[in-house]
Design an enzyme around this catalytic site. Structure first.
Site: not given
Length: 252
Positions: A81, A33
């Site tokens: 995503n 991340d």
């Protein structure tokens, strides 16, 4: 007087020596991340942030090999995503397929962990072609979580199990009796693999966001503030050392 670089290397070597005597994780999960935030802080494009993050994955796997960790699951692209802008996703798909190809060519056993059906057809075909050309020469196996969602994985596993049992001609009550934790586990993306011992997440976020929801019931977690492209070898060693010093009771 020793400079910071020398002290850093001395500390790194001390950590590595300490770990050589400790029981290490056999399955390591990592949520990579912070690529976009790293790019923004560095004045780089979002695409460059993702490229640097992909390069860090390759480096990270060499660190795992040095410690003889046999299995790593890397979350590259979540199901959520896929709602990102089309331009960013197009670049991401290219980076992901290139990275997968590099890992396959390097001799890693690479397994897709996720629902490939949610990816564009041309991306699925590129992934398939890259996987087919590989020859495994290394001890480390790599799960690449692409188009992965934890809730979706459990739904898909239960659906597969119910269809399998229904094809046997079983009645609803008999099917319900066969739906056990063991049976569901045999239909997960990670079927046949041990659950993760340790999950690392970078960028300061302290949540799993659905990563390996079923498999992480007894996992240890390690969070750090560093954005993924800036994750260092010493950060990795600290995470492993912290894991090794915890007492794992598995609910007992």
């Amino acid at each position: 007087m020793a400079d910071d670089g020398v002290l850093y290397r001395v500390y790194e070597r001390r950590l590595a020596r300490e770990l050589s005597t400790l029981p290490l994780p056999q399955h390591l999960g990592v949520i990579v991340d912070g690529n976009r935030r790293w790019a923004k802080a560095s004045g780089a494009s979002t695409e460059e942030g993702h490229r640097q993050g992909a390069a860090k994955i390759t480096e990270f796997l060499t660190w795992c090999e040095e410690l003889s960790i046999p299995l790593v699951t890397v979350w590259m692209l979540s199901h959520d995503n896929l709602r990102r802008p089309a331009e960013e996703l197009e670049a991401l798909f290219g980076i992901i397929t290139d990275t997968l190809g590099e890992l396959v060519d390097a001799g890693y056993e690479v397994r897709l962990t996720g629902n490939a059906d949610v990816l564009p057809e041309e991306v699925r075909e590129q992934i398939r072609c890259r996987q087919e050309r590989g020859r495994v020469t290394r001890e480390l196996a790599v799960n690449l979580a692409i188009g992965y969602g934890g809730r979706e994985e459990i739904v898909v596993a239960v659906q597969e199990l119910v269809r399998e049992l229904g094809a046997q001609g079983l009645e609803p009550d008999a099917i319900a009796e066969r739906i056990t934790t063991e049976a569901i586990g045999e239909h997960l993306y990670t079927r046949g693999q041990p659950d993760p011992d340790l999950i690392i997440r970078t960028s300061g976020e302290q949540r799993l966001s659905g990563f390996l929801m079923w498999q992480s019931v007894h996992s240890e977690f390690w969070f750090c503030e560093t954005y993924w492209p800036g994750f260092r070898h010493v950060d990795f060693l600290r995470a492993i050392r912290d894991f090794c010093k915890r007492e794992r009771r598995f609910g007992a």
